[in-house]
Design a protein around this motif. Structure first.
Motif, mmCIF file in Angstrom:
data_model
loop_
_atom_site.group_PDB
_atom_site.id
_atom_site.type_symbol
_atom_site.label_atom_id
_atom_site.label_comp_id
_atom_site.label_asym_id
_atom_site.label_seq_id
_atom_site.Cartn_x
_atom_site.Cartn_y
_atom_site.Cartn_z
ATOM 1 N N LEU A 71 0.819 -1.212 0.000
ATOM 2 C CA LEU A 71 0.000 0.000 0.000
ATOM 3 C C LEU A 71 0.856 1.267 0.000
ATOM 4 C CD1 LEU A 71 -2.826 1.287 0.184
ATOM 5 C CD2 LEU A 71 -2.643 1.106 2.685
ATOM 6 N N ILE A 72 1.919 1.291 0.790
ATOM 7 C CA ILE A 72 2.763 2.489 0.867
ATOM 8 C C ILE A 72 3.407 2.800 -0.491
ATOM 9 C CG2 ILE A 72 4.760 3.561 1.976
ATOM 10 C CD1 ILE A 72 2.237 3.250 3.754
ATOM 11 N N PRO A 73 4.056 1.831 -1.156
ATOM 12 C CA PRO A 73 4.586 2.119 -2.497
ATOM 13 C C PRO A 73 3.489 2.447 -3.509
ATOM 14 C CG PRO A 73 5.634 0.166 -1.598
ATOM 15 C CD PRO A 73 4.484 0.499 -0.689
ATOM 16 N N PHE A 74 2.315 1.820 -3.347
ATOM 17 C CA PHE A 74 1.204 2.087 -4.261
ATOM 18 C C PHE A 74 0.757 3.543 -4.147
ATOM 19 C CE2 PHE A 74 -3.299 2.341 -5.350
ATOM 20 C CZ PHE A 74 -3.342 1.678 -6.567
ATOM 21 N N ILE A 75 0.521 3.999 -2.926
ATOM 22 C CA ILE A 75 0.124 5.395 -2.718
ATOM 23 C C ILE A 75 1.217 6.334 -3.220
ATOM 24 C CG2 ILE A 75 -0.389 7.162 -0.978
ATOM 25 C CD1 ILE A 75 -1.647 4.951 0.730
ATOM 26 N N SER A 76 2.459 5.991 -2.917
ATOM 27 C CA SER A 76 3.589 6.821 -3.338
ATOM 28 C C SER A 76 3.652 6.931 -4.860
ATOM 29 C CB SER A 76 4.895 6.231 -2.800
ATOM 30 O OG SER A 76 4.900 6.216 -1.384
ATOM 31 N N ALA A 77 3.467 5.799 -5.524
ATOM 32 C CA ALA A 77 3.497 5.800 -6.989
ATOM 33 C C ALA A 77 2.352 6.623 -7.566
ATOM 34 C CB ALA A 77 3.428 4.362 -7.505
ATOM 35 N N GLU A 78 1.196 6.541 -6.944
ATOM 36 C CA GLU A 78 0.047 7.312 -7.419
ATOM 37 C C GLU A 78 0.271 8.815 -7.234
ATOM 38 O OE1 GLU A 78 -2.602 6.462 -9.013
ATOM 39 O OE2 GLU A 78 -2.611 4.278 -8.884
ATOM 40 N N ILE A 79 0.944 9.184 -6.153
ATOM 41 C CA ILE A 79 1.283 10.596 -5.941
ATOM 42 C C ILE A 79 2.195 11.085 -7.067
ATOM 43 C CG2 ILE A 79 2.592 12.182 -4.459
ATOM 44 C CD1 ILE A 79 1.566 10.519 -2.057
ATOM 45 N N ILE A 80 3.187 10.270 -7.406
ATOM 46 C CA ILE A 80 4.103 10.626 -8.496
ATOM 47 C C ILE A 80 3.348 10.683 -9.823
ATOM 48 C CG2 ILE A 80 6.165 9.916 -9.768
ATOM 49 C CD1 ILE A 80 7.120 8.582 -7.139
ATOM 50 N N PHE A 81 2.388 9.780 -10.001
ATOM 51 C CA PHE A 81 1.562 9.755 -11.214
ATOM 52 C C PHE A 81 0.776 11.061 -11.366
ATOM 53 C CE2 PHE A 81 -2.822 8.720 -12.770
ATOM 54 C CZ PHE A 81 -2.504 8.610 -14.115
ATOM 55 N N ILE A 82 0.109 11.471 -10.301
ATOM 56 C CA ILE A 82 -0.679 12.710 -10.346
ATOM 57 C C ILE A 82 0.237 13.920 -10.531
ATOM 58 C CG2 ILE A 82 -2.318 14.172 -9.102
ATOM 59 C CD1 ILE A 82 -3.404 11.409 -9.985
ATOM 60 N N TYR A 83 1.370 13.894 -9.870
ATOM 61 C CA TYR A 83 2.351 14.973 -10.019
ATOM 62 C C TYR A 83 2.813 15.065 -11.472
ATOM 63 C CZ TYR A 83 6.669 17.655 -9.253
ATOM 64 O OH TYR A 83 7.675 18.598 -9.303
ATOM 65 N N GLY A 84 3.018 13.912 -12.079
ATOM 66 C CA GLY A 84 3.431 13.884 -13.481
ATOM 67 C C GLY A 84 2.390 14.483 -14.401
ATOM 68 N N LEU A 85 1.119 14.212 -14.120
ATOM 69 C CA LEU A 85 0.043 14.743 -14.955
ATOM 70 C C LEU A 85 0.000 16.269 -14.932
ATOM 71 C CD1 LEU A 85 -2.949 12.327 -14.198
ATOM 72 C CD2 LEU A 85 -1.458 12.340 -16.208
ATOM 73 N N ARG A 86 0.512 16.871 -13.878
ATOM 74 C CA ARG A 86 0.475 18.333 -13.756
ATOM 75 C C ARG A 86 1.695 19.015 -14.378
ATOM 76 N NH1 ARG A 86 -2.078 20.122 -7.925
ATOM 77 N NH2 ARG A 86 -3.768 18.585 -7.820
ATOM 78 N N GLN A 87 2.609 18.226 -14.912
ATOM 79 C CA GLN A 87 3.790 18.826 -15.524
ATOM 80 C C GLN A 87 3.438 19.468 -16.867
ATOM 81 O OE1 GLN A 87 6.798 18.860 -13.705
ATOM 82 N NE2 GLN A 87 5.252 18.102 -12.259
ATOM 83 N N LYS A 88 4.032 20.603 -17.145
ATOM 84 C CA LYS A 88 3.778 21.298 -18.406
ATOM 85 C C LYS A 88 4.604 20.709 -19.544
ATOM 86 C CE LYS A 88 2.512 25.667 -16.190
ATOM 87 N NZ LYS A 88 2.837 27.117 -16.029
ATOM 88 N N ASN A 89 5.800 20.268 -19.208
ATOM 89 C CA ASN A 89 6.654 19.640 -20.210
ATOM 90 C C ASN A 89 6.096 18.263 -20.558
ATOM 91 O OD1 ASN A 89 8.992 17.765 -21.007
ATOM 92 N ND2 ASN A 89 9.912 19.803 -21.237
ATOM 93 N N GLN A 90 5.763 18.056 -21.817
ATOM 94 C CA GLN A 90 5.098 16.824 -22.231
ATOM 95 C C GLN A 90 5.964 15.582 -22.020
ATOM 96 O OE1 GLN A 90 1.800 16.423 -23.303
ATOM 97 N NE2 GLN A 90 1.741 18.498 -22.453
ATOM 98 N N ILE A 91 7.256 15.721 -22.248
ATOM 99 C CA ILE A 91 8.149 14.569 -22.066
ATOM 100 C C ILE A 91 8.177 14.157 -20.591
ATOM 101 C CG2 ILE A 91 10.533 13.757 -22.217
ATOM 102 C CD1 ILE A 91 10.896 15.548 -24.644
ATOM 103 N N SER A 92 8.371 15.149 -19.717
ATOM 104 C CA SER A 92 8.380 14.871 -18.277
ATOM 105 C C SER A 92 7.035 14.309 -17.826
ATOM 106 C CB SER A 92 8.683 16.148 -17.491
ATOM 107 O OG SER A 92 9.957 16.653 -17.817
ATOM 108 N N LYS A 93 5.982 14.880 -18.370
ATOM 109 C CA LYS A 93 4.632 14.461 -18.007
ATOM 110 C C LYS A 93 4.411 12.982 -18.284
ATOM 111 C CE LYS A 93 -0.221 15.544 -19.039
ATOM 112 N NZ LYS A 93 -1.126 16.504 -19.732
#
Length: 307
Positions: free
Chosen positions: A55-77
């Motif tokens: 659960l801890i890595p799952f939540i952590s990965a999802e946080i990174i996933f959502i953070y990625g979606l908010r990136q303006k740079n398409q490659i980073s996103k």
């Protein structure tokens, strides 16, 4: 750290120290008195109780996933989002795999008229189950988990999400460092499990050794407890709570500790571990969590809100 934080840490240290002292003198006697491989309580926790380490890595990965979606740079996103989502799926897979392995071996024990928890923790224990079913369950967890975490994080500002990224990385590190320590110790301690020793089960050939005695690589892996280190990952949950939400931190901190103690009791009850095995895993989890979160400036329960 405020009074609540100090109190929780004192309770955590006190319980760990007390249990280790008791185990140092009464490991064998306790296991003799309570061992029951047919325990429903013990088997439920054996099958389902390891989920915090996924659960801890799952939540952590999802946080990174959502953070990625908010990136303006398409490659980073796309790199952040897809890799994080893949890691979330992999974490959920480990979660489901544990359930299915212990569930199937328990059902096999019923069919062969063995004790429910017999030999499920032995080296070389195997179970056959559907790959497709495992993948389906994992996908369902991924979809539901992503939806719930997205709703939770959708209200966070970019700055708050950036703080959670640090927590997420720490969470992943805590789980994998803790597990690595336990797995390394297991191999080098080579301790027989309670159900493997002749002092408890006369038909077996193993012998009891105290927790501080290193037996070397015997192939037996009772010390420390793998299930307990997995359950004790729940101690990290309060760090996902908003740093202003002291009530939430308290609830998650104490819930994580209580869940870990229940797992410890279950492992001793089912005969898979001695009390010292489970206590050492609690100590390792607490130490690794404390060090990692102090490194990023967080406490189990904060004194003041962090800006």
């Amino acid at each position: 750290m405020n009074t609540s934080g100090k109190k929780f840490l004192s309770i955590l240290i006190g319980i760990s120290a007390l249990l280790l002292i008791i185990a140092s003198f009464g490991d064998l006697q306790i296991s003799k008195a309570v061992l029951n491989q047919n325990s429903i309580f013990g088997n439920i926790f054996q099958i389902f109780g390891m989920f915090p380490s996924a659960l801890i890595p799952f939540i952590s990965a999802e946080i990174i996933f959502i953070y990625g979606l908010r990136q303006k740079n398409q490659i980073s996103k796309w790199i952040l989002s897809l890799s994080a989502l893949g890691f979330a799926y992999w974490s959920a897979w480990g979660w489901v795999d544990g359930w299915m392995f212990y569930g199937v071996t328990t059902l096999n024990n019923i069919k062969t008229h063995q004790a429910l928890g017999a030999a499920n923790n032995s080296i070389g224990a195997t179970a056959t189950y559907s790959f497709g079913l495992e993948a389906l369950f994992t996908f369902i967890i991924l979809v539901i988990g992503t939806f719930l975490i997205y709703r939770w994080l959708s209200k966070k500002t970019y700055e708050e999400l950036s703080q959670l990224i640090v927590v997420a990385i720490a969470g992943i590190a805590v789980v994998y460092v803790s597990n690595s320590i336990v797995n390394t110790m297991k191999v080098n301690w080579g301790r027989f499990r309670p159900y493997e020793i002749k002092e408890i089960v006369s038909s077996t050939k193993g012998t009891f050794t105290n927790w501080w005695h290193l037996n070397g690589a015997t192939g037996h892996q009772s010390f420390p407890s793998g299930h307990t280190i997995a359950a004790a990952a729940a101690l990290f949950l309060p760090f996902f709570a908003d740093r202003k939400n002291l009530k939430g931190q308290k609830i998650l901190a104490y819930s994580g500790l209580i869940f870990t103690l229940l797992m410890m009791a279950a492992r001793v009850r089912i005969g898979a571990h001695f009390l010292s095995d489970t206590t050492m895993s609690l100590i390792i989890a607490a130490l690794v969590t404390f060090v990692a979160t102090k490194a990023i400036g967080y406490s189990f329960i904060e004194e003041d809100s962090l800006n």
